[in-house]
Write an enzyme that holds these catalytic residues in place. Structure first.
Site, PDB file in Angstrom:
ATOM      1  N   ASN A   1       1.297   5.492  -1.607  1.00 18.10           N
ATOM      2  CA  ASN A   1       2.753   5.313  -1.595  1.00 18.10           C
ATOM      3  C   ASN A   1       3.257   5.622  -0.188  1.00 18.10           C
ATOM      4  O   ASN A   1       3.343   6.781   0.201  1.00 18.10           O
ATOM      5  CB  ASN A   1       3.375   6.279  -2.621  1.00 18.10           C
ATOM      6  CG  ASN A   1       4.886   6.270  -2.586  1.00 18.10           C
ATOM      7  OD1 ASN A   1       5.506   5.377  -1.991  1.00 18.10           O
ATOM      8  ND2 ASN A   1       5.501   7.257  -3.220  1.00 18.10           N
ATOM      9  N   TRP A   2       3.573   4.565   0.539  1.00 18.49           N
ATOM     10  CA  TRP A   2       3.999   4.757   1.941  1.00 18.49           C
ATOM     11  C   TRP A   2       5.422   5.293   2.038  1.00 18.49           C
ATOM     12  O   TRP A   2       5.853   5.689   3.119  1.00 18.49           O
ATOM     13  CB  TRP A   2       3.924   3.429   2.716  1.00 18.49           C
ATOM     14  CG  TRP A   2       2.549   2.853   2.855  1.00 18.49           C
ATOM     15  CD1 TRP A   2       1.371   3.353   2.343  1.00 18.49           C
ATOM     16  CD2 TRP A   2       2.198   1.666   3.564  1.00 18.49           C
ATOM     17  NE1 TRP A   2       0.322   2.532   2.682  1.00 18.49           N
ATOM     18  CE2 TRP A   2       0.803   1.488   3.440  1.00 18.49           C
ATOM     19  CE3 TRP A   2       2.931   0.719   4.292  1.00 18.49           C
ATOM     20  CZ2 TRP A   2       0.120   0.412   4.008  1.00 18.49           C
ATOM     21  CZ3 TRP A   2       2.261  -0.352   4.871  1.00 18.49           C
ATOM     22  CH2 TRP A   2       0.869  -0.494   4.723  1.00 18.49           C
ATOM     23  N   LYS A   3       6.158   5.246   0.964  1.00 15.84           N
ATOM     24  CA  LYS A   3       7.569   5.660   0.971  1.00 15.84           C
ATOM     25  C   LYS A   3       8.329   4.886   2.067  1.00 15.84           C
ATOM     26  O   LYS A   3       8.013   3.739   2.333  1.00 15.84           O
ATOM     27  CB  LYS A   3       7.693   7.178   1.139  1.00 15.84           C
ATOM     28  CG  LYS A   3       6.800   7.942   0.160  1.00 15.84           C
ATOM     29  CD  LYS A   3       7.096   9.396   0.112  1.00 15.84           C
ATOM     30  CE  LYS A   3       6.078  10.075  -0.788  1.00 15.84           C
ATOM     31  NZ  LYS A   3       6.383  11.466  -1.039  1.00 15.84           N
TER      32      LYS A   3
ATOM     33  N   HIS B   1       9.226   7.738  -9.615  1.00 13.51           N
ATOM     34  CA  HIS B   1       8.800   8.770  -8.662  1.00 13.51           C
ATOM     35  C   HIS B   1       9.871   9.864  -8.630  1.00 13.51           C
ATOM     36  O   HIS B   1      11.059   9.583  -8.755  1.00 13.51           O
ATOM     37  CB  HIS B   1       8.609   8.144  -7.277  1.00 13.51           C
ATOM     38  CG  HIS B   1       7.942   9.069  -6.316  1.00 13.51           C
ATOM     39  ND1 HIS B   1       8.606  10.083  -5.679  1.00 13.51           N
ATOM     40  CD2 HIS B   1       6.646   9.153  -5.910  1.00 13.51           C
ATOM     41  CE1 HIS B   1       7.754  10.749  -4.914  1.00 13.51           C
ATOM     42  NE2 HIS B   1       6.560  10.206  -5.032  1.00 13.51           N
TER      43      HIS B   1
ATOM     44  N   GLU C   1      11.204  11.342  -6.289  1.00 15.06           N
ATOM     45  CA  GLU C   1      12.254  11.120  -5.289  1.00 15.06           C
ATOM     46  C   GLU C   1      13.298  10.137  -5.814  1.00 15.06           C
ATOM     47  O   GLU C   1      14.484  10.262  -5.533  1.00 15.06           O
ATOM     48  CB  GLU C   1      11.619  10.621  -3.972  1.00 15.06           C
ATOM     49  CG  GLU C   1      10.855  11.743  -3.288  1.00 15.06           C
ATOM     50  CD  GLU C   1       9.671  11.296  -2.443  1.00 15.06           C
ATOM     51  OE1 GLU C   1       9.583  10.106  -2.092  1.00 15.06           O
ATOM     52  OE2 GLU C   1       8.816  12.154  -2.152  1.00 15.06           O
TER      53      GLU C   1
ATOM     54  N   GLU D   1       2.615  13.921 -11.315  1.00 17.13           N
ATOM     55  CA  GLU D   1       2.915  14.444  -9.978  1.00 17.13           C
ATOM     56  C   GLU D   1       3.817  15.669 -10.098  1.00 17.13           C
ATOM     57  O   GLU D   1       5.047  15.529 -10.189  1.00 17.13           O
ATOM     58  CB  GLU D   1       3.636  13.380  -9.143  1.00 17.13           C
ATOM     59  CG  GLU D   1       2.852  12.111  -8.945  1.00 17.13           C
ATOM     60  CD  GLU D   1       3.281  11.414  -7.675  1.00 17.13           C
ATOM     61  OE1 GLU D   1       2.453  11.277  -6.778  1.00 17.13           O
ATOM     62  OE2 GLU D   1       4.466  11.041  -7.565  1.00 17.13           O
TER      63      GLU D   1
ATOM     64  N   GLY E   1       4.246  16.532  -1.141  1.00 17.77           N
ATOM     65  CA  GLY E   1       4.620  16.685   0.267  1.00 17.77           C
ATOM     66  C   GLY E   1       4.709  18.132   0.722  1.00 17.77           C
ATOM     67  O   GLY E   1       5.195  18.417   1.804  1.00 17.77           O
TER      68      GLY E   1
ATOM     69  N   SER F   1       0.052  16.247  -2.709  1.00 14.01           N
ATOM     70  CA  SER F   1      -0.767  16.819  -1.625  1.00 14.01           C
ATOM     71  C   SER F   1      -2.256  16.622  -1.851  1.00 14.01           C
ATOM     72  O   SER F   1      -3.069  17.499  -1.557  1.00 14.01           O
ATOM     73  CB  SER F   1      -0.440  18.303  -1.423  1.00 14.01           C
ATOM     74  OG  SER F   1       0.913  18.448  -1.044  1.00 14.01           O
TER      75      SER F   1
ATOM     76  N   GLY G   1       0.647  10.229  -1.151  1.00 10.96           N
ATOM     77  CA  GLY G   1       1.789  10.024  -0.258  1.00 10.96           C
ATOM     78  C   GLY G   1       1.355  10.150   1.193  1.00 10.96           C
ATOM     79  O   GLY G   1       0.827   9.211   1.793  1.00 10.96           O
TER      80      GLY G   1
HETATM   81  C1  PEP Z   1       3.880  11.185  -3.645  1.00 14.03           C
HETATM   82  O1  PEP Z   1       4.951  11.168  -3.067  1.00 14.03           O
HETATM   83  O2  PEP Z   1       3.667  10.425  -4.596  1.00 14.03           O
HETATM   84  C2  PEP Z   1       2.875  12.114  -3.174  1.00 14.03           C
HETATM   85  C3  PEP Z   1       1.880  12.408  -3.972  1.00 14.03           C
HETATM   86  O3  PEP Z   1       3.054  12.632  -1.913  1.00 14.03           O
HETATM   87  P1  PEP Z   1       2.054  13.606  -1.120  1.00 14.03           P
HETATM   88  O4  PEP Z   1       0.665  13.072  -1.316  1.00 14.03           O
HETATM   89  O5  PEP Z   1       2.512  13.541   0.292  1.00 14.03           O
HETATM   90  O6  PEP Z   1       2.217  14.961  -1.733  1.00 14.03           O
END
Ligand code: PEP
Length: 253
Positions: A9-11, A98, A100, A170, A176, A216, A237
């Site tokens: 997921n590049w966001k 997600h 976010e 998640e 993050g 993470s 992410g």
């Molecule tokens: C995500 O946003 O889906 C995610 C898992 O981010 P990260 O890997 O940076 O924690």
């Protein structure tokens, strides 16, 4: 047999040139190095989808995802993107719910149910995200909370439709933050979700549902997480923005 999946997921990151460079690097490393049968999904921003799809081409086991969609098929919804539009540029998956999107754009379980329906009606596979905040975890009812998210957004589906869903657990406190869930914490939630799905849809469907872990996940912890019997891969992410890290995660099964 449920699928092993690693989705990036590049966001809201990468210009088009940066995104295409990253895609090329990942695609060539996948071809040269990935010996397992994992499915690799890239979820760039909307405006990258067409070109990323062209670059992925027919690379074995590589697929394209959007990060969101609107639940309406078309109409006066300025700034939104519909599922038929995503299908028309070659997307196969879409990340839904997600944390976010839930936090910054107020998406709720009911609206997500409508997005799930729109995706399934058009042949797009939802990667449905669920997960609890730190406060909910510390309150102790975190498993019930996450089960409720699944129930309210997914349990209206027929068996046939539910069997097309991918779930991503998640924990919000791990996204993050560098604070990964331990493999015991991930396995506990994944097993609970699979059990809950089995109660609703039966063991066959539960056993065949891919449940990804996100939060993470990095090259140095992916193997331990993916070794858990109910963890079928990851939604990545930050580490999906570095080709070497992302492909190392794909190789961690
Ligand atoms: C995500 O946003 O889906 C995610 C898992 O981010 P990260 O890997 O940076 O924690």
């Amino acid at each position: 047999m449920r699928k092993k999946i690693v989705a990036g997921n590049w966001k809201m990151n990468n210009t088009i040139d940066e995104g295409l460079q990253l895609t090329s690097e990942i695609a060539s490393m996948v071809v040269d190095e990935v010996a397992n049968d994992a499915i690799v999904v890239l979820a760039p921003p909307y405006i990258h989808l067409t070109k990323v799809k062209q670059l992925i081409g027919t690379t074995k086991n590589m697929y394209l995802s959007a990060q969101n969609c609107n639940e309406q098929a078309s109409g006066a919804y300025t700034g939104e993107i519909s599922v038929p539009m995503l299908v028309s540029v070659g997307a196969e998956y879409v990340i839904l719910g997600h944390s976010e999107r839930r936090e910054y754009f107020n998406e709720n379980n009911k609206q997500l149910a409508a997005k799930v329906d729109a995706c399934l009606a058009n042949g797009l596979t939802p990667i449905f995200c669920c997960g609890e905040s730190l406060e909910t975890r510390e309150g102790g009812d975190f498993i019930a909370f996450v089960c409720q998210q699944i129930k309210e957004s997914l349990f209206h589906l027929s068996k046939e439709d539910f069997s097309k869903i991918v779930i991503a657990y998640e924990p919000i406190w791990a996204i993050g933050t560098g604070m990964t869930a331990s493999s015991d914490q991930a396995q506990e939630m994944h097993a609970a979700l699979r059990g809950y799905i089995a109660e609703q849809y039966g063991n066959d469907i539960a056993d065949n549902t891919s449940i990804l872990y996100g939060g993470s996940c990095k090259p140095d912890n992916a193997a331990e997480l993916f070794a858990c019997s109910d963890v079928d891969g990851g939604l990545i992410g930050g580490a999906s923005l570095k080709s070497r890290d992302f492909v190392d995660i794909v190789k961690s099964f």
